[in-house]
Design a protein around this motif. Structure first.
Motif: not given
Length: 117
Positions: A104-117
């Protein structure tokens, strides 16, 4: 613009063996990659059986990290498989893409990781 899918497969999906790149389109500042799952079916844990009967398909659009100042979108074809067992509590199961994105995500795991840093 149609591009070589093997190039995009190695560039964007390196280490993600669960998808195949079908097409790449670029227009108006956005690169869109169409991908689908590779699995032939799913193992249904509750019924202890394998199902390859496709019930439905849906195509979520996942935002990913930008590429060379262009938006990057992944259009993912997800298949829902149906379990043929009558005693199965869940009738349908979507194929998982755990390395690419959470359910149910709208972002990829890579983008989520980059946004959380």
């Amino acid at each position: 613009m149609q591009a070589d899918t093997s190039f995009w497969d190695s560039l964007v999906f390196d280490g993600i063996d669960e998808v195949d790149v079908e097409a790449v389109m670029a227009a108006f500042g956005t690169v869109e990659v169409v991908v689908r799952g590779r699995v032939a079916g799913l193992h249904v844990r509750t019924a202890r059986r394998f199902s390859d009967r496709v019930h439905d398909r849906f195509q979520p659009r996942l935002k990913d990290l930008p590429l060379v100042d262009q938006r990057f979108v992944i259009r993912l074809t997800v298949r829902r498989f149906i379990c043929g067992s009558v005693d199965c509590r869940r009738r349908t199961f979507a194929e998982p893409f755990s390395r690419l994105a959470a359910p149910h995500a709208r972002f990829t795991t890579r983008l989520n990781h980059a946004l959380s840093e």
